[in-house]
Motif scaffolding. Structure first.
Motif, mmCIF file in Angstrom:
data_model
loop_
_atom_site.group_PDB
_atom_site.id
_atom_site.type_symbol
_atom_site.label_atom_id
_atom_site.label_comp_id
_atom_site.label_asym_id
_atom_site.label_seq_id
_atom_site.Cartn_x
_atom_site.Cartn_y
_atom_site.Cartn_z
ATOM 1 N N UNK A 125 -44.906 -8.782 48.574
ATOM 2 C CA UNK A 125 -45.702 -7.720 47.974
ATOM 3 C C UNK A 125 -45.668 -6.482 48.869
ATOM 4 N N UNK A 126 -45.999 -5.341 48.265
ATOM 5 C CA UNK A 126 -46.186 -4.092 49.000
ATOM 6 C C UNK A 126 -47.567 -3.556 48.639
ATOM 7 N N UNK A 127 -48.393 -3.371 49.652
ATOM 8 C CA UNK A 127 -49.734 -2.845 49.444
ATOM 9 C C UNK A 127 -49.737 -1.356 49.758
ATOM 10 N N UNK A 128 -50.238 -0.563 48.812
ATOM 11 C CA UNK A 128 -50.329 0.882 48.974
ATOM 12 C C UNK A 128 -51.805 1.242 49.113
ATOM 13 N N UNK A 129 -52.164 1.768 50.281
ATOM 14 C CA UNK A 129 -53.563 2.088 50.568
ATOM 15 C C UNK A 129 -53.653 3.592 50.784
ATOM 16 N N UNK A 130 -53.994 4.315 49.728
ATOM 17 C CA UNK A 130 -54.047 5.774 49.816
ATOM 18 C C UNK A 130 -55.352 6.266 50.429
ATOM 19 N N UNK A 131 -56.400 5.444 50.378
ATOM 20 C CA UNK A 131 -57.695 5.811 50.964
ATOM 21 C C UNK A 131 -58.170 4.680 51.868
ATOM 22 N N UNK A 132 -57.555 4.520 53.043
ATOM 23 C CA UNK A 132 -57.920 3.411 53.925
ATOM 24 C C UNK A 132 -59.371 3.518 54.399
ATOM 25 N N UNK A 133 -60.032 2.374 54.481
ATOM 26 C CA UNK A 133 -61.402 2.348 54.956
ATOM 27 C C UNK A 133 -61.478 2.427 56.466
ATOM 28 N N UNK A 134 -62.721 2.346 56.986
ATOM 29 C CA UNK A 134 -62.945 2.506 58.417
ATOM 30 C C UNK A 134 -62.312 1.394 59.233
#
Length: 753
Positions: free
Chosen positions: A209-218
């Motif tokens: 899989x490829x995870x796309x995190x455009x708004x990463x959390x703290x």
């Protein structure tokens, strides 16, 4: 129907437990977790039925929860068999389960394989969708996409929503190249020197899989103004011994991989080897460049060809040890190697006119050779502890990356008639890039509606670069050291971070995830030609939040904000001057400041009946101290005690500001039980405010369109066709060309999975 069945299972479980309440002590217990065999996504409401050997009447039944977990207790001594099943998945039978007094048996992950079940001419297919939208990320299940099984990681990324890959293999996320790449959730030193080369060394067949995190959390590092791309490689937790072999060949790329997994009880071991090779490829190059200074015009024309070769391999070993129900330990060792070779022959013409009078009209032949190789060793050890309270967890992780790279070039310019060299140089640039991370994460669920996460992290990064420069002596035709251009850089950067975040419900209407991350960065550099430079430390406060609401009709709306920072990497900082083409030189910039990003996103997701889904995301991004490659023309460039004529020098600069406004649209439509279409569209408007030279500013529109069609020919036969188009895109000093690509794949499955 599923709700009623779940109630019956839960009620039956409760009844059986109630009848045996007096025998709780010294009775056996079984627990496990039901997951999809391909995506490892938990399967909720799966039915778990336990039988005693020789008896067809169930002893106990249970249903998995939202996380796929189940537990059956109060079991008498004896031998059992377990049946795990769920709609549209192949039934799983586990035999030879032995229960003794006080036995607490953990079966770990129980994998169910999706199947196609024919019920009175109605075909029901149960499988994880190729694209999943979650509260804080988008997941692309490459293992479920047939056309993603060949090629390299760059080819897979072309199919992921919100990601664009240009014709040279450079990757952007929502129009930003400031991306933090991870492998299996961890940093890797393979990305240190060249992200493009590193991605082309990972076979697509190895990607799950490829995870796309455009708004990463703290919880995530603040690094990466564009966001985070996490590449999850395939792994297998099936009990016993199993493996896989993948081979592919073609005119542009050859791939191969071997995986072997051993799982026995609470210990799992895995090893792998994969490699790829790009056969010799000839490309035709041409450059037409005009530079105007007052009444003088400089024209450079280059025509030639290059032979390019690339090869690499990766290998590694990992283990997963469940010490007991509450403690686990995982570790891995990985080694990566790749190298490139480029040989080019170029005819060039330099014409200089002053006040319309021809001053110079020279023809010459440029012969150049470039070699680069990189190897990296990645080590990881992670301890995880859970507590009595469900969801409470402590994690401690140590990772270390040891990277080595070696760059070399040699170039000679010759008279086009006599072929006698009149100038030349070569350079060797060995380098090191080492990084160690120590991470502590803690999760505490206060109640059903509030979960607190906190943690700390230390990053220690050291970079060493040596440049050994040699010039061609025209008299002896031998290379002699050029001490004025030789240099050494020692660069150290430490990052100390702490974060606090919370996930909670507000008015039973909004799901909220918000947090704050603090990072302190210290750095210093030492140049052999200049001496030690103490760089000013700086503090970063990175807030973030996600607001999400789920409607009853399978619609989700979310709004997010995140503050990001892009620290220059090894490739940006390396002062190595590449003069393999003396007319087009390049170098890094050790004086770069970090890029600052403020990112907003509004997303909508709708799931329809029969599998149709639609996702729309609108975004706004503002980057300060924006880092861009910038080229400057020099009629005469002095480097040390050497002078180069008519040179364009490219380097990385904090150019000013960049604003990205755009929208991403992706969706999937199953037209029948055999035909499914997926599309992914991306539109953006880019504004670059040039504060470095005071202008001109750049404003341009760009888009990307792709379409994927899959057809289930027969039960074991499938075919897919994929097409992708990227429009032209303006840059700070030019335009990237448009391009189109397509891919066709056919698969035949053999034997039983």
């Amino acid at each position: 129907m599923k709700f009623i069945l779940t109630l019956l299972i839960v009620f039956t479980t409760f009844s059986i437990k109630a009848q045996n309440n007096s025998l709780v002590q010294n009775r056996g217990k079984i627990n496990g977790r039901v997951v999809d065999s391909i995506s490892r996504v938990p399967i909720a409401y799966a039915g778990v039925t336990l039988y005693q050997d020789g008896n067809d009447n169930p002893v106990n039944v249970a249903a998995s929860d939202q996380k796929g977990n189940f537990s059956i207790s109060n079991l008498a001594d004896g031998n059992y068999r377990m049946v795990v099943e769920f709609l549209s998945y192949k039934k799983r039978i586990i035999d030879h389960i032995v229960i003794g007094k006080s036995t607490n048996l953990s079966l770990g992950n129980i994998l169910l394989a999706s199947i196609q079940t024919l019920l009175e001419s109605v075909t029901i297919t149960g499988k994880v969708p190729v694209i999943e939208n979650k509260i804080d990320k988008l997941v692309y299940n490459a293992a479920n996409d047939l056309t993603s099984q060949s090629g390299v990681a760059t080819d897979v990324l072309k199919k992921v929503p919100q990601i664009t890959v240009d014709i040279d293999g450079n990757v952007e996320l929502q129009g930003s190249s400031g991306i933090r790449f991870l492998i299996n959730g961890k940093p890797s030193s393979i990305f240190g020197s060249s992200i493009t080369d590193a991605l082309q060394s990972i076979p697509a067949s190895q990607i799950k899989t490829i995870e796309v995190i455009t708004s990463p959390g703290a919880k995530y590092d603040a690094a990466g103004t564009g966001g985070i791309i996490n590449i999850i490689l395939k792994n297998n937790n099936i009990q016993g011994i199993n493996g896989a072999v993948n081979l592919s060949a073609g005119t542009r790329l050859e791939n191969g991989s071997v995986n072997l997994n051993v799982k026995h009880g609470n210990l799992g071991l895995s090893t792998f080897f994969n490699g790829n090779s790009k056969p010799n490829t000839t490309t035709i190059n041409s450059i037409n460049r005009r530079s105007v200074f007052s009444d003088t015009i400089n024209d450079l024309t280059q025509r030639g060809n290059s032979d390019v070769r690339r090869k690499g391999f990766s290998t590694g070993f990992s283990f997963d040890w469940t010490i007991n129900k509450k403690n686990s330990l995982t570790g891995s060792v990985g080694y990566d190697f790749f190298k490139n070779a480029n040989t080019s022959l170029t005819n060039q013409q330099i014409k200089v006119q002053k006040s319309s009078a021809l001053i110079t009209d020279d023809y010459s032949l440029l012969n150049s050779v470039n070699h680069s190789k990189e190897n990296s060793l990645d080590l990881s050890l992670e301890y995880k502890k859970t507590f009595q309270k469900e969801g409470q967890e402590l994690g401690i992780q140590i990772t270390s990356g040891i990277g080595r790279d070696d760059l070399f070039y040699e170039q000679q310019q010759s008279d086009i008639n006599t072929l006698v060299p009149f100038s030349g140089s070569n350079s060797k640039n060995p380098g090191k890039d080492n990084e160690t991370e120590i991470v502590v994460d803690y999760t505490y669920p206060v109640n059903e509606n509030l979960t607190i996460e906190t943690g700390a992290k230390t990053i220690i990064n050291t970079i060493e670069s040596n440049v050994f420069m040699f010039d061609l002596n025209n008299a002896t035709k031998e290379y002699t050291p050029n001490l004025s251009q030789s240099n050494k850089l020692d660069y150290t950067r430490n990052v100390y971070a702490y974060y606090l975040s919370g996930t909670f419900k507000l008015f039973n209407f909004l799901d909220i995830k918000s947090g704050l991350r603090y990072e302190r960065t210290t750095a210093n550099a030492n140049y052999s030609q200049v001496g030690k430079i103490q760089l000013k430390p700086y503090n970063t406060f990175a807030p973030s939040f996600v607001l999400s609401h789920s409607f009853k009709n399978k619609q989700t709306l979310k709004l997010s904000y995140t503050y990001r920072i892009e620290r220059p990497d090894y490739e940006d900082l390396n002062p190595f001057l590449d003069l393999s083409d003396p007319r087009n030189a390049s170098t890094g910039n050790p004086d770069l400041k970090p890029e600052i990003g403020n990112n907003f996103e509004l997303g909508f997701n709708k799931a329809y009946q029969k599998g149709t889904n639609l996702t729309i995301a609108a975004f706004y991004r503002h980057n300060g101290h924006d880092i861009k490659s910038f080229s400057t023309f020099y009629p005469s460039l002095t480097v040390g005690d050497s002078i180069y004529q008519n040179v364009t020098l490219s380097t990385r600069l904090n150019i000013g500001e960049e604003i990205q406004k755009g929208i991403s649209i992706s969706g999937s439509i199953p037209f029948s039980n055999k035909v499914t279409m997926r599309t992914n569209m991306f539109f953006t408007n880019q504004t670059i405010i040039n504060k470095y030279t005071g202008g001109p500013n750049v404003n341009g529109f760009g888009y990307r369109l792709n379409l994927n069609g899959s057809y289930q020919i027969k039960q074991n036969w499938a075919a897919e066709l994929f097409g992708n188009y990227n429009s032209s895109q303006k840059s700070i000093q030019g335009k990237r060309p448009a391009f189109f690509s397509y891919n066709l794949a056919v698969r035949k499955q053999f034997l039983n999975k």
